[in-house]
Design a protein around this motif. Structure first.
Motif, PDB file in Angstrom:
ATOM      1  N   GLN A 153       0.816  -1.215   0.000  1.00  0.00           N
ATOM      2  CA  GLN A 153       0.000   0.000   0.000  1.00  0.00           C
ATOM      3  C   GLN A 153       0.852   1.268   0.000  1.00  0.00           C
ATOM      4  OE1 GLN A 153      -2.454  -0.538   3.453  1.00  0.00           O
ATOM      5  NE2 GLN A 153      -0.859   0.020   4.904  1.00  0.00           N
ATOM      6  N   GLY A 154       2.031   1.230   0.602  1.00  0.00           N
ATOM      7  CA  GLY A 154       2.889   2.407   0.610  1.00  0.00           C
ATOM      8  C   GLY A 154       3.415   2.745  -0.773  1.00  0.00           C
ATOM      9  N   VAL A 155       3.952   1.718  -1.475  1.00  0.00           N
ATOM     10  CA  VAL A 155       4.483   1.984  -2.814  1.00  0.00           C
ATOM     11  C   VAL A 155       3.352   2.275  -3.799  1.00  0.00           C
ATOM     12  CG1 VAL A 155       6.664   0.767  -2.574  1.00  0.00           C
ATOM     13  CG2 VAL A 155       4.611  -0.523  -3.160  1.00  0.00           C
ATOM     14  N   ALA A 156       2.158   1.724  -3.538  1.00  0.00           N
ATOM     15  CA  ALA A 156       0.998   2.053  -4.383  1.00  0.00           C
ATOM     16  C   ALA A 156       0.630   3.528  -4.233  1.00  0.00           C
ATOM     17  CB  ALA A 156      -0.184   1.160  -4.038  1.00  0.00           C
ATOM     18  N   CYS A 157       0.668   4.043  -3.007  1.00  0.00           N
ATOM     19  CA  CYS A 157       0.434   5.478  -2.794  1.00  0.00           C
ATOM     20  C   CYS A 157       1.514   6.306  -3.484  1.00  0.00           C
ATOM     21  CB  CYS A 157       0.406   5.788  -1.296  1.00  0.00           C
ATOM     22  SG  CYS A 157      -1.059   5.194  -0.427  1.00  0.00           S
ATOM     23  N   GLY A 158       2.759   5.810  -3.454  1.00  0.00           N
ATOM     24  CA  GLY A 158       3.826   6.503  -4.152  1.00  0.00           C
ATOM     25  C   GLY A 158       3.574   6.582  -5.650  1.00  0.00           C
ATOM     26  N   LEU A 159       3.038   5.506  -6.223  1.00  0.00           N
ATOM     27  CA  LEU A 159       2.682   5.517  -7.643  1.00  0.00           C
ATOM     28  C   LEU A 159       1.632   6.580  -7.937  1.00  0.00           C
ATOM     29  CD1 LEU A 159       2.374   1.844  -8.966  1.00  0.00           C
ATOM     30  CD2 LEU A 159       4.093   3.552  -9.486  1.00  0.00           C
ATOM     31  N   LEU A 160       0.609   6.643  -7.092  1.00  0.00           N
ATOM     32  CA  LEU A 160      -0.437   7.646  -7.292  1.00  0.00           C
ATOM     33  C   LEU A 160       0.137   9.055  -7.208  1.00  0.00           C
ATOM     34  CD1 LEU A 160      -3.329   6.035  -5.190  1.00  0.00           C
ATOM     35  CD2 LEU A 160      -3.123   6.109  -7.683  1.00  0.00           C
ATOM     36  N   SER A 161       1.084   9.241  -6.298  1.00  0.00           N
ATOM     37  CA  SER A 161       1.721  10.553  -6.168  1.00  0.00           C
ATOM     38  C   SER A 161       2.454  10.933  -7.452  1.00  0.00           C
ATOM     39  CB  SER A 161       2.696  10.534  -4.990  1.00  0.00           C
ATOM     40  OG  SER A 161       3.402  11.755  -4.889  1.00  0.00           O
ATOM     41  N   SER A 209      -4.999  13.041 -12.128  1.00  0.00           N
ATOM     42  CA  SER A 209      -5.587  13.361 -10.818  1.00  0.00           C
ATOM     43  C   SER A 209      -7.101  13.156 -10.835  1.00  0.00           C
ATOM     44  CB  SER A 209      -5.255  14.797 -10.432  1.00  0.00           C
ATOM     45  OG  SER A 209      -3.861  14.987 -10.313  1.00  0.00           O
ATOM     46  N   VAL A 210      -7.736  13.546 -11.941  1.00  0.00           N
ATOM     47  CA  VAL A 210      -9.181  13.327 -12.065  1.00  0.00           C
ATOM     48  C   VAL A 210      -9.498  11.836 -12.034  1.00  0.00           C
ATOM     49  CG1 VAL A 210     -11.158  13.568 -13.617  1.00  0.00           C
ATOM     50  CG2 VAL A 210      -9.584  15.481 -13.296  1.00  0.00           C
ATOM     51  N   ARG A 211      -8.705  11.034 -12.729  1.00  0.00           N
ATOM     52  CA  ARG A 211      -8.949   9.593 -12.744  1.00  0.00           C
ATOM     53  C   ARG A 211      -8.755   8.986 -11.358  1.00  0.00           C
ATOM     54  NH1 ARG A 211      -5.946  10.504 -17.558  1.00  0.00           N
ATOM     55  NH2 ARG A 211      -7.232  10.210 -19.430  1.00  0.00           N
ATOM     56  N   ILE A 212      -7.773   9.474 -10.634  1.00  0.00           N
ATOM     57  CA  ILE A 212      -7.537   8.965  -9.276  1.00  0.00           C
ATOM     58  C   ILE A 212      -8.737   9.255  -8.378  1.00  0.00           C
ATOM     59  CG2 ILE A 212      -6.144   9.303  -7.184  1.00  0.00           C
ATOM     60  CD1 ILE A 212      -3.730   9.747  -9.079  1.00  0.00           C
ATOM     61  N   CYS A 213      -9.215  10.491  -8.408  1.00  0.00           N
ATOM     62  CA  CYS A 213     -10.324  10.872  -7.524  1.00  0.00           C
ATOM     63  C   CYS A 213     -11.641  10.227  -7.949  1.00  0.00           C
ATOM     64  CB  CYS A 213     -10.466  12.396  -7.496  1.00  0.00           C
ATOM     65  SG  CYS A 213      -9.094  13.244  -6.696  1.00  0.00           S
ATOM     66  N   ASP A 214     -11.769   9.894  -9.231  1.00  0.00           N
ATOM     67  CA  ASP A 214     -13.017   9.288  -9.707  1.00  0.00           C
ATOM     68  C   ASP A 214     -13.015   7.768  -9.605  1.00  0.00           C
ATOM     69  OD1 ASP A 214     -14.041  11.756 -10.293  1.00  0.00           O
ATOM     70  OD2 ASP A 214     -13.600  11.680 -12.437  1.00  0.00           O
ATOM     71  N   GLU A 215     -11.838   7.151  -9.469  1.00  0.00           N
ATOM     72  CA  GLU A 215     -11.785   5.688  -9.374  1.00  0.00           C
ATOM     73  C   GLU A 215     -12.401   5.232  -8.055  1.00  0.00           C
ATOM     74  OE1 GLU A 215     -11.397   1.868 -10.263  1.00  0.00           O
ATOM     75  OE2 GLU A 215     -10.748   3.431 -11.665  1.00  0.00           O
ATOM     76  N   ARG A 216     -13.308   4.325  -8.140  1.00  0.00           N
ATOM     77  CA  ARG A 216     -14.050   3.883  -6.959  1.00  0.00           C
ATOM     78  C   ARG A 216     -13.116   3.273  -5.914  1.00  0.00           C
ATOM     79  NH1 ARG A 216     -18.974  -0.597  -7.068  1.00  0.00           N
ATOM     80  NH2 ARG A 216     -19.453  -0.533  -4.821  1.00  0.00           N
ATOM     81  N   HIS A 252       3.211   8.893   4.818  1.00  0.00           N
ATOM     82  CA  HIS A 252       3.889   9.957   4.069  1.00  0.00           C
ATOM     83  C   HIS A 252       3.543   9.872   2.583  1.00  0.00           C
ATOM     84  CE1 HIS A 252       7.078  12.339   2.277  1.00  0.00           C
ATOM     85  NE2 HIS A 252       7.591  11.272   1.717  1.00  0.00           N
ATOM     86  N   ALA A 253       3.608   8.658   2.020  1.00  0.00           N
ATOM     87  CA  ALA A 253       3.288   8.491   0.597  1.00  0.00           C
ATOM     88  C   ALA A 253       1.825   8.800   0.323  1.00  0.00           C
ATOM     89  CB  ALA A 253       3.621   7.059   0.166  1.00  0.00           C
ATOM     90  N   ALA A 254       0.940   8.408   1.242  1.00  0.00           N
ATOM     91  CA  ALA A 254      -0.494   8.666   1.050  1.00  0.00           C
ATOM     92  C   ALA A 254      -0.785  10.158   1.039  1.00  0.00           C
ATOM     93  CB  ALA A 254      -1.292   7.975   2.158  1.00  0.00           C
ATOM     94  N   SER A 255      -0.176  10.904   1.945  1.00  0.00           N
ATOM     95  CA  SER A 255      -0.422  12.347   1.980  1.00  0.00           C
ATOM     96  C   SER A 255       0.157  13.035   0.752  1.00  0.00           C
ATOM     97  CB  SER A 255       0.150  12.959   3.262  1.00  0.00           C
ATOM     98  OG  SER A 255       1.544  12.728   3.354  1.00  0.00           O
ATOM     99  N   CYS A 256       1.287  12.521   0.211  1.00  0.00           N
ATOM    100  CA  CYS A 256       1.839  13.093  -1.025  1.00  0.00           C
ATOM    101  C   CYS A 256       0.880  12.871  -2.191  1.00  0.00           C
ATOM    102  CB  CYS A 256       3.194  12.453  -1.336  1.00  0.00           C
ATOM    103  SG  CYS A 256       4.566  13.107  -0.367  1.00  0.00           S
ATOM    104  N   ALA A 257       0.273  11.688  -2.257  1.00  0.00           N
ATOM    105  CA  ALA A 257      -0.679  11.409  -3.332  1.00  0.00           C
ATOM    106  C   ALA A 257      -1.866  12.362  -3.268  1.00  0.00           C
ATOM    107  CB  ALA A 257      -1.153   9.957  -3.245  1.00  0.00           C
ATOM    108  N   ILE A 258      -2.410  12.551  -2.065  1.00  0.00           N
ATOM    109  CA  ILE A 258      -3.544  13.458  -1.890  1.00  0.00           C
ATOM    110  C   ILE A 258      -3.134  14.897  -2.207  1.00  0.00           C
ATOM    111  CG2 ILE A 258      -5.107  14.447  -0.178  1.00  0.00           C
ATOM    112  CD1 ILE A 258      -5.884  11.679  -1.102  1.00  0.00           C
ATOM    113  N   SER A 259      -1.933  15.273  -1.779  1.00  0.00           N
ATOM    114  CA  SER A 259      -1.457  16.642  -1.999  1.00  0.00           C
ATOM    115  C   SER A 259      -1.334  16.955  -3.480  1.00  0.00           C
ATOM    116  CB  SER A 259      -0.103  16.830  -1.301  1.00  0.00           C
ATOM    117  OG  SER A 259       0.366  18.146  -1.459  1.00  0.00           O
TER     118      SER A 259
END
Length: 527
Positions: free
Chosen positions: A169-177, A187-194, A213-220
């Motif tokens: 889950q950490g490296v997955a959040c890094g990918l999203l970031s 970013s639109v696809r990330i927020c719209d993906e269920r 840390h990675a999760a907050s970077c993705a959201i940011s």
């Protein structure tokens, strides 16, 4: 962000692998070294001949072979192939060769689809190394970011699956970031993906320190790409609460200090607070009670750059969320203002600092708001803010709000003029502004740069007449007083203003409060 967070560093991602094995036991290690040698020889030979066709064909052939192993029925073979792919990407001798290998592998549709397959259906170990491999392909490569985000079917659904695994889950959040960094469509696809935002919220609440840390970077990075995305983020239950909690978390697992999660969380709050539509939600969640103590500073000897970034961004958040009538009382520490000016210079010059990319559109409004306080004006002037703000005025325009490096949004110029006018109201600041000299680039190719003073820059830009400033600004008092007297029943007797209809009068009043008029007035005062 607002400042856009830099992509998550991936140099040490493999240190957190789910398990460790000796290199000699890795599937196909001899074949990997052989393939790496082939690629190196081909790159060396084609670099001299300036014909990349042979290198591209060899790389694509190798990539297709790896894709076949990534999609086989043997889960262990899948995982080993993904790990070998990481080694093949990173074993290039030079940064140029590594980038070329990224380009060649990323362009192979079969390899991208195979990596999505292992993320969606692989073992925990396979998902982990699949995420690592994609992360290396995306690292500092906007072309691959576009290919994976826009032309690789199922990528976001597969990453969402990895968010459910504690191992990946950490490296997955890094990918999203990485996918969201500077890319609105992704970013639109990330927020719209269920399920993605909800699963990121769970990581932020219950994950390990580096995963948070990675999760907050993705959201940011998503929040930095538009107000509509920011509203979707704050609408997710527990996500904002997780961010608020992470802002004050600063202890690592061994009891020492670890500011990475806090820095990224504060950066995310900064990006969210940039959007005016989100500010009432942040106030409702009592974010200021958490942010104010951070603005007041921490022990910099322990925190270093992390402390400076957190305090500076906290000050910008507080400035945005503070009511206008309370801004004159908002005094910020001199060291914090010094950091904000440093971030402003980095944004103008397009430099990274503290692993973040800084953008003008996130900095100019808070600086203008902070200059409502006299002490802040003196501190900002002492740190050279006048020169940096004048430099901003001569940058080229950008039509939208989220201007890239080297450009200034139209609303940003109004904030510049507001800040300069607030500082010029003080004698010492006025003298400092009058002494500013900046080098103007040539207007035509082959020309020579020329030095120009602050009045010249202000007067030249003032003719453009864009943006609005605070009508209470001291520079505009005489104009507003004249308009008010003209509209007065007794004092304005015989004035033509009384005969104007409401629409025309509003145009006059808006013009009297324009940043261009204020810039012209300030230039005349400085001359």
């Amino acid at each position: 962000s607002c400042r856009v967070c830099g992509t998550r560093s991936i140099e040490k991602l493999s240190d957190r692998a789910p398990s460790k094995r000796r290199r000699s036991e890795t599937f196909g290690s001899r074949a990997l070294l052989s393939l790496a040698g082939v690629l190196s020889r081909v790159h060396t030979r084609t670099r001299g001949a300036r014909d990349p066709a042979e290198s591209m064909e060899v790389s694509r052939s190798i990539a297709r072979g790896i894709a076949g192993r990534l999609t086989c029925d043997d889960l262990q073979a899948q995982s080993k192939s993904a790990e070998d792919l990481v080694g093949l990407i990173t074993c290039a001798e030079t940064s140029e060769a590594r980038f070329a290998r990224q380009e060649e592998f990323g362009s192979v549709t079969e390899l991208r689809s195979a990596l999505v397959h292992i993320l969606a259906k692989g073992s925990d170990y396979g998902q982990y190394w699949g995420c690592i491999a994609i992360s290396y392909l995306l690292h500092c490569n906007p072309g691959n970011v576009r290919l994976f985000g826009e032309e690789t079917e199922g990528i976001f659904e597969a990453i969402s699956t990895c968010l459910e695994s504690p191992q990946s889950q950490g490296v997955a959040c890094g990918l999203l970031s990485q996918l969201a960094f500077g890319n609105v469509e992704n970013s639109v696809r990330i927020c719209d993906e269920r399920g993605i935002l909800e699963r990121i919220a769970l990581v932020m609440r219950h994950g390990r320190s580096m995963d948070k840390h990675a999760a907050s970077c993705a959201i940011s990075n998503c929040a930095a790409n538009g107000s509509a995305l920011a509203l979707k983020i704050v609408a997710v239950p527990l996500l904002l609460k997780g961010l608020t909690d992470l802002c004050v978390e600063h202890r690592s697992a061994d009891g020492g200090f670890d500011s990475r999660g806090g820095v990224s969380a504060i950066g995310c709050m900064d990006n969210l607070s940039f959007h005016k539509e989100v500010r009432p939600i942040l106030l409702e969640m009592s974010v200021l009670t958490v942010i104010r103590p951070i603005m007041e500073g921490r022990n910099e000897r322990v925190w270093g750059e992390g402390s400076r970034v957190m305090s500076a961004e906290a000050a910008m958040i507080v400035a945005r969320l503070t009511p206008a009538e309370e801004l004159p009382n908002l005094k910020v520490d001199h060291v914090v203002l010094c950091t904000i000016v440093h971030c402003l210079r980095c944004a103008i010059d397009g430099e990274f600092w503290a692993s973040f990319a800084w953008r003008l559109w996130e900095l100019l409004e808070p600086i203008a708001l902070l200059t409502s306080n006299v002490d802040n004006c003196q501190a900002l002037t002492a740190e050279g803010a006048c020169k940096q703000l004048v430099r901003v005025l001569q940058l080229p325009d950008w039509d939208g709000e989220l201007a890239p490096a080297g450009y200034v949004p139209r609303s940003g110029r109004a904030h510049c003029v507001q800040a300069l006018a607030n500082m010029a109201a003080l004698p010492a600041c006025f003298a400092a502004l009058n002494g500013v000299r900046i080098l103007i680039p040539p207007s035509q190719p082959g020309g020579y740069p020329a030095w120009e003073n602050a009045p010249g820059v202000l007067e030249r830009w003032g003719r453009q007449d864009e943006g609005l400033v605070d009508p209470r600004m001291w520079l505009l008092r005489e104009r507003h007083l004249a308009v008010a007297m003209g509209l007065h029943r007794r004092l304005g007797g015989g004035s033509g203003l009384c005969a104007l209809d409401g629409d025309i009068l509003n145009i006059i009043l808006n013009y009297a409060s324009s940043a261009g008029v204020a810039a012209g007035e300030l230039a005349s005062w400085l001359r």
